[in-house]
Design a protein around this motif. Structure first.
Motif, PDB file in Angstrom:
ATOM      1  N   SER A 147      62.032  -6.838   9.341  1.00 39.56           N
ATOM      2  CA  SER A 147      62.309  -5.413  10.092  1.00 39.56           C
ATOM      3  C   SER A 147      63.801  -5.341  10.015  1.00 39.56           C
ATOM      4  N   GLU A 148      64.405  -6.336  10.386  1.00 41.47           N
ATOM      5  CA  GLU A 148      65.849  -6.261  10.320  1.00 41.47           C
ATOM      6  C   GLU A 148      66.633  -5.983   9.134  1.00 41.47           C
ATOM      7  N   ALA A 149      65.759  -6.794   8.174  1.00 39.48           N
ATOM      8  CA  ALA A 149      66.501  -6.416   6.881  1.00 39.48           C
ATOM      9  C   ALA A 149      66.195  -5.156   6.238  1.00 39.48           C
ATOM     10  N   GLY A 151      51.843  -5.579   8.294  1.00 41.12           N
ATOM     11  CA  GLY A 151      52.297  -5.345   9.723  1.00 41.12           C
ATOM     12  C   GLY A 151      52.907  -4.193  10.027  1.00 41.12           C
ATOM     13  N   ALA A 152      52.612  -3.185   9.352  1.00 43.53           N
ATOM     14  CA  ALA A 152      53.256  -1.826   9.190  1.00 43.53           C
ATOM     15  C   ALA A 152      53.888  -1.275  10.366  1.00 43.53           C
ATOM     16  N   THR A 153      52.881  -1.083  11.515  1.00 45.40           N
ATOM     17  CA  THR A 153      53.255  -0.603  12.681  1.00 45.40           C
ATOM     18  C   THR A 153      54.144  -1.030  13.378  1.00 45.40           C
ATOM     19  N   ILE A 154      54.181  -2.574  13.456  1.00 49.47           N
ATOM     20  CA  ILE A 154      55.331  -3.504  14.056  1.00 49.47           C
ATOM     21  C   ILE A 154      56.746  -3.049  13.209  1.00 49.47           C
ATOM     22  N   MET A 155      56.629  -3.383  12.084  1.00 50.16           N
ATOM     23  CA  MET A 155      57.968  -3.181  11.182  1.00 50.16           C
ATOM     24  C   MET A 155      58.599  -1.741  11.314  1.00 50.16           C
ATOM     25  N   SER A 156      57.707  -0.992  11.594  1.00 47.80           N
ATOM     26  CA  SER A 156      57.957   0.522  11.533  1.00 47.80           C
ATOM     27  C   SER A 156      58.938   0.657  12.904  1.00 47.80           C
TER      28      SER A 156
END
Length: 402
Positions: A156-158, A173-178
């Motif tokens: 997510s940071e990248a 893990g789209a919801t978390i990464m978003s």
């Protein structure tokens, strides 16, 4: 309705594919929380499916609800959470089945049978709960993998750093990464249209202008198996490696639309897939030592080039200064020559007036000019001067004059 009709058209194929998945794992994860030993898992799942039959004499609608749910999942897909709606009925039927078995064993084994039947459900679910709590606190079975979702958070940071705002990213893990990246990270339900045939999915994806995705394809679980298929069949194709976090690789992608009416599902699975150890084209990436050596060589080459450029620049500056100094010297010499020429011209024009003084005072000054002054101004000899000064008309002797 379209999905249901499409599934009903392929009932036999769907059941043939889904039934082994449900018996081998999915129902065990839903009801027991964990899988049993090989062979034991299938047996316990079959018992859990037959247990609702003990409820027929009490209320026949209860087991009917369970079996209708199972039938729908067999036709559509078997996912553990789909059985949650009938889980209380299945749990009740399991307890009643345990009681029935305890009533039919010798009395001395009745209590043990009842306890074992209840623990068969409680223990694996309790272990599953402990595992989930441990994963949420950072524990994981593999020390090398690190805490669960750690790679998702790092990726997510990248994504936040490397992906421009407004771009879409396909990732697990789209919801978390978003939420953590602040970018639009999409999952299968966001990009796969349910009202279109799978043949038209590539065209739909191309219209969404998706330029980034996280690889490899095995990161996408069964709930997102369509994304995995699109990657494996050459529809979502990586073109450039952007970042790597653990086993996750962020890459730029291109959506390949099959020509004409060609079905992408019939395309053979790609033999080379992008992973953490391969490039976008599927070739094996060099080792860490080789990459470090290459970076060192590139840095040394850049350093040498920078030194050469600095020397060239310094030489050019020195030559420029020399030319500037020579130009200044030439200008100074030119000024000196001009100054000397001007001085010589002025001297030439003023010299005659200085070397020819007036031999006779001007009469306009009112100074009387005597005979002696006239004689002094002449160039005659002293004797002539003496003869000129002698007053002849007076007849004075020479001795008196002396």
């Amino acid at each position: 309705e379209r999905d249901a009709i499409a599934a009903l058209r392929n009932v036999a194929a769907n059941v043939q594919k889904t039934l082994p998945e449900m018996i081998n794992s999915e129902l065990a994860y839903s009801f027991f929380g964990e899988k049993w030993l090989p062979g034991m898992t299938q047996l316990m799942n079959v018992i859990a499916l037959l247990a609702p039959l003990v409820l027929l004499r009490r209320n026949w609608l209860w087991p009917l609800l369970v079996y209708l749910t199972v039938a729908v999942t067999l036709v559509m897909t078997a996912v553990p959470r789909y059985y949650v709606m009938v889980l209380p009925i299945m749990m009740l039927s399991w307890v009643l089945l345990t009681v029935v078995v305890a009533q039919n064993v010798p009395p001395k084994w009745a209590e043990l049978t009842l306890i074992l039947g209840i623990l068969a459900v409680v223990c694996p679910n309790f272990a599953r709960c402990c595992k989930v709590i441990g994963e949420q606190r950072g524990w994981n079975r593999s020390a090398e993998e690190g805490p669960k979702w750690k790679y998702v958070l790092d990726m997510s940071e990248a994504v936040r750093t490397l992906v421009p705002p407004g771009e879409k990213v396909i990732a697990p893990g789209a919801t978390i990464m978003s939420y953590t990246s602040g970018r639009e990270v999409v999952m299968q339900k966001d990009i796969i249209p349910t009202n279109k045939s799978p043949v038209h999915w590539p065209t739909h994806l191309a219209a969404l202008n998706i330029h980034y995705a996280v690889f490899p394809s095995n990161l996408y679980g069964k709930g997102e198996r369509e994304i995995r298929e699109l990657m494996d069949r050459g529809v979502i194709v990586p073109t450039e490696r952007v970042a790597k976090v653990g086993d996750m690789v962020l890459a730029k992608v291109d959506i390949k639309v099959p020509p004409g009416t060609q079905d992408w599902r019939k395309t053979p699975v790609a033999t080379t897939r992008m992973t953490a150890k391969t490039t976008a084209g599927g070739a094996t990436r060099p080792s860490t030592t080789q990459i470090a050596r290459k970076k060192k060589h590139v840095a040394a080459t850049k350093h040498v080039a920078a030194e050469r450029k600095a020397r060239t620049h310094a030489k050019a500056e020195k030559l420029k200064r020399q030319k500037s100094q020579e130009a200044a010297k030439r200008a100074a010499a030119k000024k000196r020559r001009a100054r000397h020429a001007a001085a010589a011209t002025m001297k030439a024009t003023t010299a005659p007036a200085a070397t020819q003084p007036s031999t006779r005072p001007s009469a306009s000054l009112g100074i009387p000019i005597t005979d002696a002054q006239r004689a002094l101004s002449s160039r005659d000899s002293p004797r002539d001067l003496e003869g000129q000064l002698r007053p002849r008309s007076l007849g004075v002797p020479r001795d008196d004059i002396d």
